[in-house]
Enzyme design. Structure first.
Site, PDB file in Angstrom:
ATOM      1  N   GLU A 183     -54.250  -5.287 -50.226  1.00  0.00           N
ATOM      2  CA  GLU A 183     -52.749  -5.399 -50.565  1.00  0.00           C
ATOM      3  C   GLU A 183     -52.533  -4.765 -52.234  1.00  0.00           C
ATOM      4  O   GLU A 183     -53.055  -5.499 -52.866  1.00  0.00           O
ATOM      5  CB  GLU A 183     -52.602  -7.008 -50.822  1.00  0.00           C
ATOM      6  CG  GLU A 183     -50.808  -7.006 -51.007  1.00  0.00           C
ATOM      7  CD  GLU A 183     -50.369  -8.163 -51.961  1.00  0.00           C
ATOM      8  OE1 GLU A 183     -49.065  -8.574 -51.864  1.00  0.00           O
ATOM      9  OE2 GLU A 183     -51.041  -8.676 -52.577  1.00  0.00           O
ATOM     10  N   ASP A 189     -56.082 -10.018 -51.306  1.00  0.00           N
ATOM     11  CA  ASP A 189     -54.654 -10.057 -52.208  1.00  0.00           C
ATOM     12  C   ASP A 189     -54.689  -9.655 -53.500  1.00  0.00           C
ATOM     13  O   ASP A 189     -55.694  -9.445 -54.190  1.00  0.00           O
ATOM     14  CB  ASP A 189     -54.661 -11.707 -52.165  1.00  0.00           C
ATOM     15  CG  ASP A 189     -53.455 -12.251 -52.751  1.00  0.00           C
ATOM     16  OD1 ASP A 189     -52.081 -11.985 -52.085  1.00  0.00           O
ATOM     17  OD2 ASP A 189     -53.248 -12.738 -53.945  1.00  0.00           O
TER      18      ASP A 189
HETATM   19  C1  GLC Z   1     -49.862 -11.643 -52.995  1.00  0.00           C
HETATM   20  C2  GLC Z   1     -49.326 -12.775 -51.898  1.00  0.00           C
HETATM   21  C3  GLC Z   1     -48.238 -13.709 -52.552  1.00  0.00           C
HETATM   22  C4  GLC Z   1     -48.734 -14.343 -53.433  1.00  0.00           C
HETATM   23  C5  GLC Z   1     -49.358 -13.491 -54.885  1.00  0.00           C
HETATM   24  C6  GLC Z   1     -50.326 -14.351 -55.590  1.00  0.00           C
HETATM   25  O1  GLC Z   1     -48.633 -10.923 -53.299  1.00  0.00           O
HETATM   26  O2  GLC Z   1     -48.840 -12.078 -50.657  1.00  0.00           O
HETATM   27  O3  GLC Z   1     -47.899 -14.449 -51.456  1.00  0.00           O
HETATM   28  O4  GLC Z   1     -47.660 -15.098 -54.016  1.00  0.00           O
HETATM   29  O5  GLC Z   1     -50.206 -12.537 -53.919  1.00  0.00           O
HETATM   30  O6  GLC Z   1     -51.490 -14.657 -54.935  1.00  0.00           O
END
Ligand code: GLC
Length: 546
Positions: free
Chosen positions: A277, A205
């Protein structure tokens, strides 16, 4: 389980949003036993792996992305034994399982943050986070001008003191200071814990966020971005000066994780992976996350951000493949996830939005690399207009703007009324499901060969047969009669054509392998795509010429 090396390089991974997939105990929230009960469904659909969003103990201010304990299961989602059962069942069905890792921030209820708040400024406990003195005579201004991705300042003042702490997301998600070696050590232990438990990989994340420019200087933000209809997170990512994102130091962390995961795989004869991500600004910066000694994959959001246009899609394909080639990484493709408006709605909604969504999906599935699907897209679900009293996204509470709840409505499995088999009859899903979803359930769509579910199943099967291991992508210059709004490419004998224009176009000669919907014979209707088996050496105006 013996795993062929590099299973992830061409996998189709299905994102399970744990709260909204299947609720086994009727508390309105999905859980691990619910997922286990639906694993045969995922096998039947034809995916290779699932990624499960965070199921760790959490106060759920950001639905699990605020982790209070990284090595346990939140009782509302089940137990560690339930996870073991899920992993065993998945592996028995030939499915691999990726779990979410949230290293940028903890929950404000994590013992480290509780300890930090109780400790004095400058203490070792505070040095795991980013506490700073406020600006102005009374320290009443935040230490810099950064904004939270969820709206409002990225700093919260510790009551009654001159200290503030940084949170790039909600105030209940304090950012860790990755310059403190204790933080890196803790996460190596977390990786080891879940590897030992048998997970096949991790989704990292906010992988681009771990390090901030050390000075924590102001962001240069000359103009406010024009929000338009784009999801907030996407708008934030288009800013050019980003001292809080994509700093060079982050790559050393991923080198060490790569060593850890690869050593583990070697030692155990398995094949584990890590996907980032990372909302990077360019394909080149995305490529830095997947250099040969860094992470295995990174989500490629460029298609998701592109307009409905053949030239735009061609540029996405060209740019992605060009960026991945020098680092020899497998590309990834994604159209929807739990943070963005569902793609049928982004493409205009209704019958047209759905036709476009199916067409884009079919093209994506033909490309080399991995595809990440989001639960419910195989049902053609649209973004739901969740009533204000049911909205739960922290960004809604911080800004009063509609957030991400509309793509997180629990799955409709069967029946004619809520909870549509999501939970036991009479249970109340945590976000209400629309009253008109009876025709969209898994049960209804599996019985209908023309449904979006049946299309996904056919397309996934066709991908296994015709696209996996196919040749390199060769983009095809459109013949004049196609106009400018047709995307076409071939991979060996597999030909792919997408009509983004307003009029039907003649189809090249070739055996039809799979179509996103019905067109008249010999033509491809607007908003449709097909895969064809091209005859050897085909060329000429009505066939694909290179
Ligand atoms: C990422 C996740 C999202 C979350 C954010 C903070 O972007 O996909 O859902 O709110 O991180 O952890």
């Amino acid at each position: 389980m013996s795993a062929p090396q590099g299973w992830w390089r061409e996998a189709v991974v299905y994102e399970v949003y744990v709260r909204s997939f299947a609720d086994s105990d009727g508390d309105g929230v999905g859980d691990l036993p619910g997922i286990t009960s639906r694993l045969p469904y995922l096998r039947d659909l034809g995916v290779d792996a699932l990624w499960i969003t965070p199921f760790y103990p959490s106060p759920q201010h950001d639905h699990g992305y605020d982790v209070a304990d990284y090595c346990a299961v939140d009782p509302r989602f089940g137990s560690l034994e339930d996870l073991d059962t899920l992993l065993d069942t998945a592996h028995g069905l030939g499915l691999r399982v990726i779990v979410d890792l949230v290293p940028n921030h903890t929950s404000s209820e994590h013992p480290w943050f509780v300890e930090a708040l109780a400790a004095p400024p400058g203490s070792p406990a505070r040095s795991r986070y980013l506490f700073r003195t406020g600006r102005g005579a009374g320290a009443e201004e935040p230490p810099n001008n950064w904004e939270s991705v969820f709206g409002g300042p990225a700093w919260t003042r510790v009551e009654g003191t001159d200290q503030w702490y940084l949170h790039l997301f909600d105030s209940t998600q304090p950012d860790l200071d990755w310059r403190n070696p204790e933080v890196a050590q803790m996460f190596e232990g977390v990786l080891q814990f879940w590897l030992d438990r048998g997970v096949d990989g991790f989704r990292v994340d906010v992988a681009h966020g771990l390090f901030k420019e050390e000075s924590l200087r102001d962001q240069d933000r000359p103009e406010e971005p024009d929000a338009g209809d784009a999801p907030r997170e996407i708008v934030e990512r288009t800013l050019a000066d980003e001292p809080m994102w994509d700093q060079p130091e982050v790559h050393e962390v991923y080198r060490s994780w790569r060593r850890l995961v690869d050593d583990y795989s070697d030692e155990h004869g398995t094949d584990r992976m890590v996907v980032a991500e990372a909302w990077t600004q360019t394909p080149e910066s995305m490529a830095r996350f997947v250099r040969p000694d860094e992470l295995h994959q990174s989500f490629n959001f460029s298609w998701l951000l592109a307009d409905w246009s053949a030239p735009a899609f061609a540029e996405v394909v060209r740019g992605t493949l060009a960026a991945m080639a020098p680092v020899d990484a497998s590309p990834t493709w994604v159209l929807s996830n739990h943070d963005v408006v569902r793609h049928p709605t982004r493409y205009g909604g209704g019958a047209r939005g759905l036709a476009r969504a199916r067409a884009a999906t079919l093209v994506m599935l033909a490309l080399p690399g991995s595809c990440y699907l989001y639960q419910g897209e195989e049902l053609g679900l649209e973004e739901v207009d969740v009533a204000p009293e049911h909205r739960q996204d922290p960004s809604w509470f911080r800004t009063g703007e509609v957030g991400r709840d509309g793509c997180r409505v629990p799955m409709p499995w069967s029946g004619q009324e809520p909870p549509y088999g999501f939970g036991p009859p009479g249970s109340t899903p945590w976000i209400p499901q629309p009253a008109d979803w009876g025709g969209l359930t898994v049960e209804a769509q599996r019985a209908d060969p023309g449904s979006t579910w049946s299309f996904y199943q056919r397309a996934l099967a066709a991908r296994h047969r015709h696209a996996r291991g196919a040749g390199p992508v060769e983009l095809i210059a459109a013949p004049a009669e196609w106009g400018a709004d047709v995307l076409a490419f071939r991979r060996g004998s597999l030909g792919v054509v997408l009509n983004c224009g307003e009029v039907p176009v003649p189809l090249p000669t070739g055996r039809l392998l799979v179509a996103s919907g019905d067109s008249d014979p010999g033509v491809l209707a607007p908003d449709h795509a097909v895969w064809l088996e091209l005859p050897q050496g085909s060329s000429g105006p009505s066939s694909i010429s290179l």
